[in-house]
Design an enzyme around this catalytic site. Structure first.
Site, mmCIF file in Angstrom:
data_model
loop_
_atom_site.group_PDB
_atom_site.id
_atom_site.type_symbol
_atom_site.label_atom_id
_atom_site.label_comp_id
_atom_site.label_asym_id
_atom_site.label_seq_id
_atom_site.Cartn_x
_atom_site.Cartn_y
_atom_site.Cartn_z
ATOM 1 N N HIS A 201 0.734 -1.143 0.022
ATOM 2 C CA HIS A 201 0.152 0.180 -0.350
ATOM 3 C C HIS A 201 0.788 1.316 -0.033
ATOM 4 C CE1 HIS A 201 -3.366 -2.728 1.233
ATOM 5 N NE2 HIS A 201 -4.161 -1.844 0.616
ATOM 6 N N LYS B 293 -0.554 4.744 4.531
ATOM 7 C CA LYS B 293 -1.433 3.758 5.146
ATOM 8 C C LYS B 293 -0.835 3.654 6.574
ATOM 9 C CE LYS B 293 -3.881 -0.651 4.723
ATOM 10 N NZ LYS B 293 -5.137 0.069 5.515
#
Length: 265
Positions: free
Chosen positions: A153, A157
């Site tokens: 990600h 995040k």
């Protein structure tokens, strides 16, 4: 359906606002943002160059009073506050927040006894079909194959492993008759010894602007099988959230997930 969006100035919040504005069956009823946000008071469609008449606010009570459903992709502490307000106003919830503790998930479950809640780590149709594929695969790779879940990600995040990676682990563990709490291994470092064949491993990558990549590896002797889902855009999450809101409009109190929304249960 009158839909409000939480986290309205964030990346996902803006994607959700755009999806609601472009949906002929939905009306934007409110746009919630955190107290102190510099965007408070702005028109919710300003980033699109559109005038909606809905301004970003931190007044949870007002937004809940006007909305049939709130879509919430924020953080656990924010979602907890939104649940309390939703219970006071009877507002349904679509929750895509990840990183919740077990106690916070218990709050979601308790609230669903009074209002309709759709709670899922990932609302992409592709991801949820992939979960079914993983259940099927796990039953046939139950012995002789090591299972590893790798996710990647963007740098912003804040939780790891991702909620989607954990959902994949839960789907696999359930198909194998295991409890993920007992068999998950989160990262490895140093002298770890040989791999326990009953475990499910997790690895998390964070960098750049990766929206979300997930690969489940079934590694056997002389072969390996990889099941991968890659997100190129958050559009799929927004469309799934709207689909969930439509589902809730036709259902009463209860806790649902995307498997229910898509008829995959």
């Amino acid at each position: 359906m009158n839909i409000a969006i939480a986290g309205a100035s964030g990346r996902m919040g803006r994607m959700l606002i755009e999806a609601v504005l472009n949906d002929p069956d939905a009306a934007l009823a409110g746009a919630l943002d955190r107290a102190g946000s510099p965007q408070l008071g702005e028109d919710a469609g300003a980033f699109l160059g559109r005038h909606t008449g809905v301004t970003l606010t931190d007044d949870v009570e007002r937004v809940m009073a006007d909305a049939d459903c709130l879509i919430d992709f924020t953080r656990p502490e924010g979602t907890m506050a939104h649940i309390e307000a939703a219970l006071r106003h009877g507002t349904k919830l679509v929750i895509g927040t990840t990183g919740m503790t077990e106690a916070q998930q218990d709050v979601v479950r308790a609230a669903s006894e009074k209002i309709g809640i759709m709670f899922a780590a990932n609302m992409s149709v592709g991801v949820n079909v992939t979960l079914k594929l993983l259940e099927f695969a796990a039953r046939y790779f139950s012995t002789g194959y090591d299972i590893e879940i790798i996710e990647a990600h963007h740098r912003h995040k804040v939780d790891a492993p991702s909620g989607t990676a954990l959902a994949m682990g839960e789907a696999i563990a359930g198909a194998l008759g295991r409890d993920l709490k007992d068999c998950a291994v989160y990262g490895r470092h140093g002298v770890t010894g040989e791999r326990d064949p009953s475990t499910i491993g997790f690895s998390a990558i964070r960098g750049g602007d990766i929206v979300g990549d997930h690969t489940v590896l079934f590694a056997g002797t002389g072969e390996r099988i990889e099941i991968t889902h890659k997100s190129a855009s958050r559009v799929s999450y927004a469309q799934g959230a709207l689909r969930a809101a439509r589902f809730l409009a036709a259902h009463g109190a209860g806790l649902y997930d995307m498997q229910d929304v898509l008829g995959l249960r």
